[in-house]
Each structure stands twice: as structure tokens, then as C-alpha cells.
Design a protein around this motif. Structure first.
Motif, PDB file in Angstrom:
ATOM      1  N   TRP A  52     -26.996  49.837   0.923  1.00 39.28           N
ATOM      2  CA  TRP A  52     -28.043  49.062   1.579  1.00 39.28           C
ATOM      3  C   TRP A  52     -28.414  47.805   0.804  1.00 39.28           C
ATOM      4  N   ALA A  53     -29.012  46.880   1.556  1.00 38.47           N
ATOM      5  CA  ALA A  53     -29.570  45.656   0.989  1.00 38.47           C
ATOM      6  C   ALA A  53     -31.077  45.790   1.085  1.00 38.47           C
ATOM      7  N   GLU A  54     -31.764  45.432   0.006  1.00 41.38           N
ATOM      8  CA  GLU A  54     -33.227  45.489   0.041  1.00 41.38           C
ATOM      9  C   GLU A  54     -33.820  44.263  -0.622  1.00 41.38           C
ATOM     10  N   LYS A  55     -35.012  43.975  -0.193  1.00 46.36           N
ATOM     11  CA  LYS A  55     -35.797  42.897  -0.796  1.00 46.36           C
ATOM     12  C   LYS A  55     -37.235  43.388  -0.837  1.00 46.36           C
ATOM     13  N   ASP A  56     -37.853  43.265  -1.993  1.00 46.17           N
ATOM     14  CA  ASP A  56     -39.235  43.729  -2.185  1.00 46.17           C
ATOM     15  C   ASP A  56     -39.392  45.195  -1.760  1.00 46.17           C
ATOM     16  N   ASN A  57     -38.437  46.023  -2.173  1.00 38.40           N
ATOM     17  CA  ASN A  57     -38.431  47.461  -1.884  1.00 38.40           C
ATOM     18  C   ASN A  57     -38.398  47.795  -0.393  1.00 38.40           C
ATOM     19  N   GLU A  58     -37.924  46.873   0.426  1.00 40.23           N
ATOM     20  CA  GLU A  58     -37.787  47.123   1.860  1.00 40.23           C
ATOM     21  C   GLU A  58     -36.312  47.028   2.237  1.00 40.23           C
ATOM     22  N   VAL A  59     -35.816  48.027   2.928  1.00 36.64           N
ATOM     23  CA  VAL A  59     -34.426  48.046   3.362  1.00 36.64           C
ATOM     24  C   VAL A  59     -34.253  47.058   4.511  1.00 36.64           C
ATOM     25  N   LEU A  60     -33.266  46.158   4.369  1.00 35.05           N
ATOM     26  CA  LEU A  60     -32.995  45.156   5.397  1.00 35.05           C
ATOM     27  C   LEU A  60     -31.710  45.457   6.174  1.00 35.05           C
ATOM     28  N   ALA A  61     -30.747  46.090   5.504  1.00 38.25           N
ATOM     29  CA  ALA A  61     -29.484  46.479   6.139  1.00 38.25           C
ATOM     30  C   ALA A  61     -29.010  47.740   5.435  1.00 38.25           C
ATOM     31  N   TYR A  62     -28.409  48.641   6.214  1.00 40.52           N
ATOM     32  CA  TYR A  62     -28.057  49.951   5.657  1.00 40.52           C
ATOM     33  C   TYR A  62     -26.899  50.576   6.443  1.00 40.52           C
ATOM     34  N   CYS A  63     -26.107  51.376   5.741  1.00 41.29           N
ATOM     35  CA  CYS A  63     -25.150  52.256   6.408  1.00 41.29           C
ATOM     36  C   CYS A  63     -24.825  53.414   5.482  1.00 41.29           C
ATOM     37  N   ARG A  64     -24.247  54.446   6.079  1.00 37.19           N
ATOM     38  CA  ARG A  64     -23.744  55.528   5.251  1.00 37.19           C
ATOM     39  C   ARG A  64     -22.242  55.615   5.458  1.00 37.19           C
ATOM     40  N   ILE A  65     -21.563  55.974   4.383  1.00 39.89           N
ATOM     41  CA  ILE A  65     -20.107  55.990   4.328  1.00 39.89           C
ATOM     42  C   ILE A  65     -19.670  57.424   4.036  1.00 39.89           C
ATOM     43  N   PHE A  66     -18.656  57.880   4.781  1.00 39.51           N
ATOM     44  CA  PHE A  66     -18.160  59.239   4.610  1.00 39.51           C
ATOM     45  C   PHE A  66     -16.688  59.254   4.244  1.00 39.51           C
ATOM     46  N   ASP A  67     -16.355  60.153   3.339  1.00 43.13           N
ATOM     47  CA  ASP A  67     -14.965  60.364   2.962  1.00 43.13           C
ATOM     48  C   ASP A  67     -14.238  61.051   4.119  1.00 43.13           C
ATOM     49  N   LYS A  68     -12.935  61.139   4.003  1.00 47.52           N
ATOM     50  CA  LYS A  68     -12.107  61.813   5.008  1.00 47.52           C
ATOM     51  C   LYS A  68     -12.585  63.245   5.212  1.00 47.52           C
ATOM     52  N   GLY A  69     -12.509  63.693   6.460  1.00 43.89           N
ATOM     53  CA  GLY A  69     -12.770  65.091   6.759  1.00 43.89           C
ATOM     54  C   GLY A  69     -14.229  65.484   6.914  1.00 43.89           C
ATOM     55  N   ILE A  70     -15.147  64.540   6.827  1.00 50.15           N
ATOM     56  CA  ILE A  70     -16.568  64.877   6.981  1.00 50.15           C
ATOM     57  C   ILE A  70     -17.007  64.672   8.427  1.00 50.15           C
ATOM     58  N   LYS A  71     -16.858  63.468   8.941  1.00 45.11           N
ATOM     59  CA  LYS A  71     -17.199  63.184  10.335  1.00 45.11           C
ATOM     60  C   LYS A  71     -15.940  63.117  11.198  1.00 45.11           C
ATOM     61  N   TYR A  72     -14.873  62.579  10.634  1.00 39.92           N
ATOM     62  CA  TYR A  72     -13.580  62.428  11.297  1.00 39.92           C
ATOM     63  C   TYR A  72     -12.491  62.773  10.277  1.00 39.92           C
ATOM     64  N   PRO A  73     -11.249  62.926  10.730  1.00 42.25           N
ATOM     65  CA  PRO A  73     -10.167  63.133   9.759  1.00 42.25           C
ATOM     66  C   PRO A  73     -10.054  61.942   8.788  1.00 42.25           C
ATOM     67  N   GLU A  74     -10.431  60.744   9.275  1.00 41.57           N
ATOM     68  CA  GLU A  74     -10.407  59.537   8.436  1.00 41.57           C
ATOM     69  C   GLU A  74     -11.796  59.300   7.840  1.00 41.57           C
TER      70      GLU A  74
END
Length: 149
Positions: A52-74
Motif C-alpha cells: 500500500w501507499a500511505e500519506k499521513d497514516n492514511e491508506v491511499l492505494a492498496y492491494c493484496r498479493i497471493f502466492d500460487k495455490g492460494i486463490k488460483y493455481p497462479e
């Protein structure tokens, strides 16, 4: 481009304040702005790399990333969000660029599968994602599965 601090952490590395700010950003956009009540706390945060990107302790942009086999095979990217303050600043594009770099450098692959809200298909195609033809409603919002080699 807005001057923001970028952070990459696993779930166990997040502080309670960071976790609160991340959840707040996701709820503000997905639940409040998009009027989409959905189960945000889905037991996947614990398995994700959080970016994530933050400014003044506020999240401005965010995502979560998963390794193979967690949500999809990829590997995959999900819960992609740019808050109202972050929109139009280039942070969304920077977020995806950094997420793809993390996948390549930390997870050792370039293959990524995502579930994209349909209005963002062009945005993701600019990063090499292709429409797989699989279209569906997720939480009453039209989505398309996309894949990037």
C-alpha cells in the motif's frame, strides 16, 4: 504524482494501526462508495502480502498479493483499491506496477490471475492482462477473470 510512502508487509508484520487503516480503505471504497456489502474479512489477509501507499497514516492505494495455490493455481492480486484522495494521482498504476514486480522478484513468476471489476478491464489490459472470457457477478458487481503471462 502524490508523494506517498510505500509499504510491503506480511500479515504478521502489520501493526494494528496499519491493519485498521487498510480495512478502513477497503470498506470506504467497496462497501460505502460501491454500495456493496460483502464479507471483507475472508480469512485470506493472513496469507497475503500487503502492499500500500500511505500519506499521513492514511491508506491511499492498496492491494493484496497471493502466492500460487492460494486463490488460483497462479499468483494473484486482489482487493485492489484506490481511495478518493488517491485517485487521479497515478498511485493506482504505480500500485499494480509494484505488485507485479513483487510477484516476479519475491514469488518468481510472471503468471498472474485476477478477478477484475468490468469497468477496469482497460486499466488491467495496459499491464498485459487478457480477458479469459470468464465473466460473472461477484457481490452483485460484474467481474471478468483476467490472466497475465
Amino acid at each position: 504524482m502524490i508523494n506517498a510512502d510505500w509499504k510491503i508487509k506480511t500479515f504478521s508484520e502489520l501493526t494494528t494501526t496499519e491493519l485498521y487503516q487498510i480495512i478502513k480503505a477497503r470498506v470506504d471504497v467497496f462497501v460505502v462508495e460501491q454500495d456493496c456489502p460483502y464479507p471483507d474479512l475472508d480469512d485470506y489477509d493472513q496469507k497475503a502480502i500487503h502492499l500500500w501507499a500511505e500519506k499521513d497514516n492514511e491508506v491511499l492505494a492498496y492491494c493484496r498479493i497471493f502466492d500460487k495455490g492460494i486463490k488460483y493455481p497462479e499468483t494473484s492480486i486482489g482487493r485492489v483499491v484506490t481511495t478518493e484522495k488517491g485517485r487521479g494521482t497515478g498511485l493506482g498504476k504505480q500500485l499494480i506496477k509494484y505488485a507485479l514486480e513483487i510477484i516476479e522478484n519475491r514469488l518468481g513468476t510472471s503468471e498472474v490471475r485476477i478477478s477484475a471489476q468490468d469497468y477496469l478491464l482497460k486499466f488491467y489490459s495496459d499491464f498485459g492482462f487478457q480477458d479469459t472470457g470468464k465473466k460473472y457477478l461477484e457481490d452483485n458487481i460484474p467481474h471478468t477473470e483476467m490472466f497475465r503471462k
